[in-house]
Design a protein around this motif. Structure first.
Motif, PDB file in Angstrom:
ATOM      1  N   SER A   7       0.830  -1.202   0.000  1.00 49.17           N
ATOM      2  CA  SER A   7       0.000   0.000   0.000  1.00 49.17           C
ATOM      3  C   SER A   7       0.860   1.245   0.000  1.00 49.17           C
ATOM      4  O   SER A   7       1.937   1.278   0.576  1.00 49.17           O
ATOM      5  CB  SER A   7      -0.922   0.014   1.216  1.00 49.17           C
ATOM      6  OG  SER A   7      -0.173   0.024   2.410  1.00 49.17           O
ATOM      7  N   ALA A   8       0.380   2.287  -0.697  1.00 54.08           N
ATOM      8  CA  ALA A   8       1.072   3.564  -0.721  1.00 54.08           C
ATOM      9  C   ALA A   8       0.048   4.689  -0.629  1.00 54.08           C
ATOM     10  O   ALA A   8       0.090   5.511   0.260  1.00 54.08           O
ATOM     11  CB  ALA A   8       1.897   3.703  -2.003  1.00 54.08           C
ATOM     12  N   THR A   9      -0.909   4.730  -1.552  1.00 54.83           N
ATOM     13  CA  THR A   9      -1.955   5.734  -1.519  1.00 54.83           C
ATOM     14  C   THR A   9      -3.295   5.013  -1.530  1.00 54.83           C
ATOM     15  O   THR A   9      -3.362   3.800  -1.483  1.00 54.83           O
ATOM     16  CB  THR A   9      -1.852   6.664  -2.747  1.00 54.83           C
ATOM     17  OG1 THR A   9      -2.190   5.900  -3.918  1.00 54.83           O
ATOM     18  CG2 THR A   9      -0.457   7.226  -2.892  1.00 54.83           C
ATOM     19  N   SER A  10      -4.377   5.791  -1.638  1.00 51.98           N
ATOM     20  CA  SER A  10      -5.703   5.194  -1.574  1.00 51.98           C
ATOM     21  C   SER A  10      -6.101   4.499  -2.873  1.00 51.98           C
ATOM     22  O   SER A  10      -7.059   3.730  -2.883  1.00 51.98           O
ATOM     23  CB  SER A  10      -6.733   6.268  -1.226  1.00 51.98           C
ATOM     24  OG  SER A  10      -6.702   7.298  -2.193  1.00 51.98           O
ATOM     25  N   GLU A  11      -5.420   4.790  -4.001  1.00 54.14           N
ATOM     26  CA  GLU A  11      -5.793   4.152  -5.255  1.00 54.14           C
ATOM     27  C   GLU A  11      -5.460   2.667  -5.202  1.00 54.14           C
ATOM     28  O   GLU A  11      -4.410   2.259  -4.712  1.00 54.14           O
ATOM     29  CB  GLU A  11      -5.070   4.791  -6.441  1.00 54.14           C
ATOM     30  CG  GLU A  11      -5.550   4.214  -7.771  1.00 54.14           C
ATOM     31  CD  GLU A  11      -4.909   4.878  -8.973  1.00 54.14           C
ATOM     32  OE1 GLU A  11      -5.450   4.722 -10.066  1.00 54.14           O
ATOM     33  OE2 GLU A  11      -3.873   5.542  -8.797  1.00 54.14           O
TER      34      GLU A  11
END
Length: 295
Positions: A7-11
């Motif tokens: 995970s990194a961002t909400s996308e």
């Protein structure tokens, strides 16, 4: 099928890595994973066969599918989504990895791994026309009759189905056997060795009939809801001018013929109709003006 989440961002991205890409260029695959994982929430899928590839796409949920692979991997994904009538609500992304990338290039996807991965993260969706034949096969860009050269196509073009997943050593053995074993005498004739006698109809109007031998037929998706058709008549002496037309449906019939649709050679068939589905599928391409964007 191995799955890894990061995970990194909400996308949310579903990254499906074609096994041929993993075998042929593991370093590019690693770079693609790093760039994508650094900019979005990623679920990695490593299918080992066509069933797992199809299962990964069908279980994508709200995740945007990203294919890491060559032209055939893109074709496989579009074909699967079309078969389930899920293209309308699904924008595909591609990171081209492999040897056959001419289709990706023609569709406007950067062929450099880093640029393509950044396009997945920062690009825009472009809706494109799809040509669908009467057996529910799809053409993303163009088809040609007859193929460029029968022997060349046998070496370079591979199917989209289960045979495309054969191990490299098995494909090599199959190719060797095809070279050593003569074709059966009663095999259906194949267009490509000389002029063909074909009837080409565009929106029901005959462009060329069986009494006029043709050297080649090409059909290209124009992106305007119509296909551009060009027929090159076989000439004696001075070169004959090509015949051109545009239309939504194209029917070719006559003697048994093969055709090359994007990266795949199909046939022989005696009749085939292609219909243009306007704006039927979406592909992520560079934002206009961005580095790597198509001119």
């Amino acid at each position: 099928m191995a799955e890894v989440a990061s995970s990194a961002t909400s996308e949310q991205l579903l990254v499906v890595i074609d096994p041929v890409a993993r075998r042929s260029d593991g370093e590019s695959v690693r770079i693609a994973k790093d760039v994508l994982g650094g900019g979005a929430a990623v679920k990695l899928c490593l299918p080992e066969g066509p069933e797992e590839f199809a299962r990964a796409l069908s279980r994508r949920g709200s995740r945007r599918p990203v294919v890491v692979g060559d032209d055939r991997a893109l074709l496989r994904a579009v074909s699967l989504l079309h078969r389930h009538r899920e293209l309308a609500g699904c924008a595909l992304s591609l990171v081209p990895v492999g040897g056959a990338l001419s289709l990706a290039r023609s569709l406007g996807v950067p062929t450099g791994t880093v640029a393509a991965a950044r396009t997945v993260l920062d690009g825009v969706e472009r809706r494109m026309d799809l040509m669908v034949d009467d057996s529910d096969g799809v053409v993303l860009d163009a088809l040609r009759i007859p193929p460029l050269h029968e022997e060349e196509d046998a070496e370079r073009a591979e199917p989209v189905g289960p045979e495309a997943w054969a191990r490299p050593w098995l494909r090599t053995c199959q190719s060797l056997v095809r070279t050593l074993v003569p074709h059966p005498a009663r095999e259906a004739p194949v267009a490509g060795a000389g002029p063909s006698r074909l009837r080409v109809e565009v929106d029901g109007l005959t462009l060329v009939d069986l009494d006029q031998p043709v050297a080649a037929v090409s059909v290209t998706a124009e992106g305007t809801g119509a296909a551009a058709v060009e027929v090159r008549p076989a000439s004696v002496g001075a070169e004959a001018s090509p015949l051109r037309a545009e239309g939504r449906t194209v029917t070719v019939s006559g003697a048994d013929f093969r055709y090359r649709a994007d990266a795949v050679v199909s046939g022989p068939v005696r009749r085939r109709t292609w219909t243009v589905w306007e704006g039927a599928w979406g592909l992520t391409v560079p934002t206009p003006g961005a580095a790597g964007a198509a001119p």
